[in-house]
Scaffold this motif. Structure first.
Motif, mmCIF file in Angstrom:
data_model
loop_
_atom_site.group_PDB
_atom_site.id
_atom_site.type_symbol
_atom_site.label_atom_id
_atom_site.label_comp_id
_atom_site.label_asym_id
_atom_site.label_seq_id
_atom_site.Cartn_x
_atom_site.Cartn_y
_atom_site.Cartn_z
ATOM 1 N N UNK A 325 -21.906 8.422 2.668
ATOM 2 C CA UNK A 325 -21.248 7.940 3.398
ATOM 3 C C UNK A 325 -21.571 6.055 3.979
ATOM 4 N N UNK A 326 -23.447 6.254 3.920
ATOM 5 C CA UNK A 326 -23.563 5.138 3.664
ATOM 6 C C UNK A 326 -23.811 4.128 2.593
ATOM 7 N N UNK A 327 -22.898 4.929 1.109
ATOM 8 C CA UNK A 327 -22.807 3.526 0.478
ATOM 9 C C UNK A 327 -21.092 3.145 0.785
ATOM 10 N N UNK A 328 -20.422 4.255 1.398
ATOM 11 C CA UNK A 328 -18.900 3.891 0.696
ATOM 12 C C UNK A 328 -18.388 2.671 1.091
ATOM 13 N N UNK A 329 -19.458 1.668 2.237
ATOM 14 C CA UNK A 329 -18.655 0.797 2.301
ATOM 15 C C UNK A 329 -18.427 -0.439 0.453
ATOM 16 N N UNK A 330 -19.552 -0.233 -0.595
ATOM 17 C CA UNK A 330 -18.986 -0.686 -1.549
ATOM 18 C C UNK A 330 -18.041 -0.377 -2.129
ATOM 19 N N UNK A 331 -17.122 0.454 -2.025
ATOM 20 C CA UNK A 331 -15.775 1.482 -2.574
ATOM 21 C C UNK A 331 -14.862 0.568 -1.878
ATOM 22 N N UNK A 332 -13.787 0.297 -2.597
ATOM 23 C CA UNK A 332 -13.014 -0.959 -2.482
ATOM 24 C C UNK A 332 -11.673 0.029 -3.125
ATOM 25 N N UNK A 333 -10.277 -0.348 -2.547
ATOM 26 C CA UNK A 333 -9.254 0.440 -3.655
ATOM 27 C C UNK A 333 -8.555 -0.573 -4.537
#
Length: 469
Positions: A325-333
Motif C-alpha cells: 500500500x505504501x508504494x501504490x502511488x508509484x503505479x499508474x494505469x
C-alpha cells in the motif's frame, strides 16, 4: 525512501561495511602506497533511474468464458482435456445429433412436397385458363345462334332457297319426262330394262331433291320454331355456365398455388430451424485459448445452457501483482512493466489499479496485461515483475565500488594512476545491484569498480577496463 528500498540499501551497505573492515586495518599501515595495485576501473556515466520491485504473480487468461450447448441432449463427444490449447472455431464437444438430422430430412421432404403442390396448382391454372378461353368461344357461338334464330332468314337466303326449289323442280320435271319416255320405249322393245330402271331412279332422286328444297324454303319462310328458340337459348346458358365453372376452377387453382407457396415458405423456415438446431449440436471455441476446466463427460445428459467447458483467451494474459500500500502511488494505469518468466522478459501494461487494500495483506492488486501472440506463456505459470517509476537519469555505480567503514561512504577515483579516496552521498535508487550517487561524483570521472577494498588513499594503481559505472 520506502521500506523495500531501505532494506535493499541496508543489505548492500552491510556487506560493504563487512568488506571494508579489512580496509580499515590497512589504513593503519602506512607505506603500502608505494605498491602498484591492479584494479578494474570505469568511466562514470549518467543512466536511467528506475526501481526494481521483486513482485510475482500467477498468469491468468485475459478473458474467461463458460461454454454450453444451446440445445439439450446426450453428449456424444467431449474428449478435450483441461490445459489443452485450442484455436477459435475448433469443435470441442458434440451432442448426439440423430434426432436433429431427422428433423432436417423431414423439413427437406416438406419442401419437396410444397414444390410439387405449386407445380400442380400451376398446371390447374393453365387448364382453367384454357377452359375460360373455350367457354368464351362457346358463348360467342351460342350468342350468334340466338341472334340468328331471333332474326329469322334474310331475303337473300329466301331468294336462294326459292332458286334451289325452282332448279330442283326443273330437274324433276325433266327426269319425270325422261322416265315416262323410256318406259314407253321399253314397252315397245326399243329400250332395255336397265335403261328403264335408271330413268325411273333418276326421277325418284330428283323428286326427293325437290321435296328437300321445298322443306328448306318452307322453314325459311315460316321462321324458327319455339323449340329451336329454346334450344339455342339453352346452348347460350350452357356456355355461360361453362365460363363460370372455368372461372371458379381458376380461382381455386390460384388459391391452391398461394397455399402451396405458403407451405413452401413454411417448409424453408422449418428446414432453416432444423439446420440451426443441428449446427448447435457442435460446441466450438469462440476464441484462441486454453481449456481451463472440463465439466461434463461423454455420455452425460445435459440441458440447454448447462456449463460444459470453461475456456480462457490466451492471446493476451493478465496477472495480479500484490503491491504494498505504501508504494501504490508509484503505479499508474498505462505504465509499462517488465515481466519475466524463467529467462524470457516481456513488456506488460498496467490495465487496472484496484481501488481497495486487502485487509489480510495490506497490499493493493495491480492488474498487468501481457501480449502472448505465440501462446508460449500459459495460465498458471508464475512470473516476476519490475516497474520503472521514473524517467530521470542519475549516476549509478556498482555496489562493490562503494566503501562504507565509517559514518560516510566513499569510493576511489583513478586520478593519474593514483587512488584518491572520495566521500559520496547515496541516493535512494537501487538498480541491478547498483547504487545511486547524488553527490561526490561527476560524469566523465574514472572510478575503481573492482579491487577498491584493497586500496589506501594515494595508492598507485594500474587501471584495466572491464567494470561498469
Amino acid at each position: 525512501m520506502n521500506k523495500q528500498r531501505a532494506i535493499i540499501i541496508f543489505t548492500l551497505s552491510l556487506s560493504i561495511a563487512i568488506t571494508g573492515c579489512s580496509t580499515g586495518k590497512k589504513d593503519a599501515s602506512p607505506g603500502s602506497a608505494a605498491q602498484t595495485t591492479v584494479v578494474s576501473t570505469a568511466i562514470v556515466k549518467s543512466a536511467p533511474l528506475h526501481t526494481a520491485y521483486n513482485l510475482s504473480g500467477t498468469l491468468q487468461a485475459y478473458e474467461e468464458r463458460t461454454l454450453a450447448f444451446q440445445n439439450g441432449g446426450i453428449v456424444a463427444s467431449a474428449e478435450i482435456t483441461t490445459g489443452t490449447a485450442v484455436l477459435k472455431g475448433t469443435t470441442i464437444a458434440r451432442l448426439d445429433d440423430a434426432d436433429y438430422r431427422l428433423q432436417v430430412a423431414q423439413a427437406t421432404a416438406s419442401i419437396q412436397e410444397a414444390l410439387a403442390g405449386i407445380d400442380n396448382a400451376q398446371a390447374n391454372l393453365q387448364a382453367a385458363a384454357s377452359a375460360i378461353q373455350s367457354a368464351d368461344a362457346g358463348i360467342t357461338s351460342a350468342r350468334a345462334n340466338v341472334s340468328k334464330v331471333n332474326k329469322g332468314a334474310r331475303a337473300q337466303e329466301k331468294q336462294q332457297a326459292q332458286a334451289t326449289v325452282d332448279k330442283a323442280q326443273s330437274a324433276y320435271n325433266k327426269a319425270k319426262t325422261d322416265s315416262e319416255r323410256t318406259q314407253k320405249l321399253f314397252e315397245a322393245g326399243a329400250a332395255t330394262a336397265s335403261d328403264n330402271e335408271n330413268a325411273r331412279l333418276n326421277a325418284t332422286s330428283a323428286l326427293k331433291n325437290l321435296e328437300q328444297a321445298k322443306n328448306s324454303l318452307s322453314l325459311l319462310l315460316e321462321g324458327a320454331t319455339a323449340e329451336e328458340h329454346q334450344s339455342v337459348q339453352a346452348s347460350f346458358q350452357d356456355a355461360l355456365a361453362g365460363k363460370t365453372k372455368a372461372l371458379a376452377a381458376s380461382e381455386q387453382a390460384e388459391a391452391s398455388k398461394k397455399q402451396a407457396s405458403a407451405n413452401y415458405q413454411k417448409a424453408l423456415v422449418a428446414k432453416g430451424q432444423a439446420e440451426l438446431a443441428l449446427s448447435r449440436t457442435r460446441l466450438t471455441s469462440p476464441v484462441n485459448g486454453v481449456i481451463l476446466d472440463k465439466i461434463v463427460n461423454t455420455g452425460d445428459l445435459v440441458a440447454s445452457g448447462q456449463a460444459v467447458y470453461r475456456i480462457g483467451s490466451i492471446d493476451r494474459l493478465k496477472v495480479l501483482l500484490p503491491v504494498p500500500d505504501s508504494e501504490i502511488k508509484d503505479w499508474k494505469k498505462g505504465q509499462q512493466v517488465e515481466v519475466a518468466l524463467y529467462e524470457e522478459t516481456r513488456q506488460g501494461t498496467v490495465s487496472n489499479v484496484y481501488p481497495s487494500t486487502s485487509t489480510d495483506t495490506g497490499r493493493v492488486n495491480v492488474e498487468i496485461v501481457i501480449n502472448n501472440p505465440q501462446w508460449d506463456w500459459l495460465p498458471g505459470q508464475v512470473i516476476k515483475a519490475a516497474q520503472q517509476v521514473t524517467d530521470k537519469n542519475g549516476i549509478l555505480v556498482p555496489a562493490e565500488a562503494v566503501i562504507n567503514t565509517g559514518s560516510k561512504p566513499f569510493i576511489f577515483k583513478d586520478i593519474q594512476g593514483k587512488a584518491v579516496k572520495t566521500p559520496v552521498e547515496l541516493g535512494n535508487q537501487v538498480v541491478d545491484n547498483q547504487l545511486q550517487i547524488v553527490s561526490g561524483l561527476r560524469e566523465g570521472e574514472r572510478i575503481v569498480v573492482k579491487g577498491a577494498e584493497t586500496l589506501f588513499d594515494g595508492n598507485a594503481i594500474q587501471s584495466e577496463e572491464g567494470g561498469r559505472p
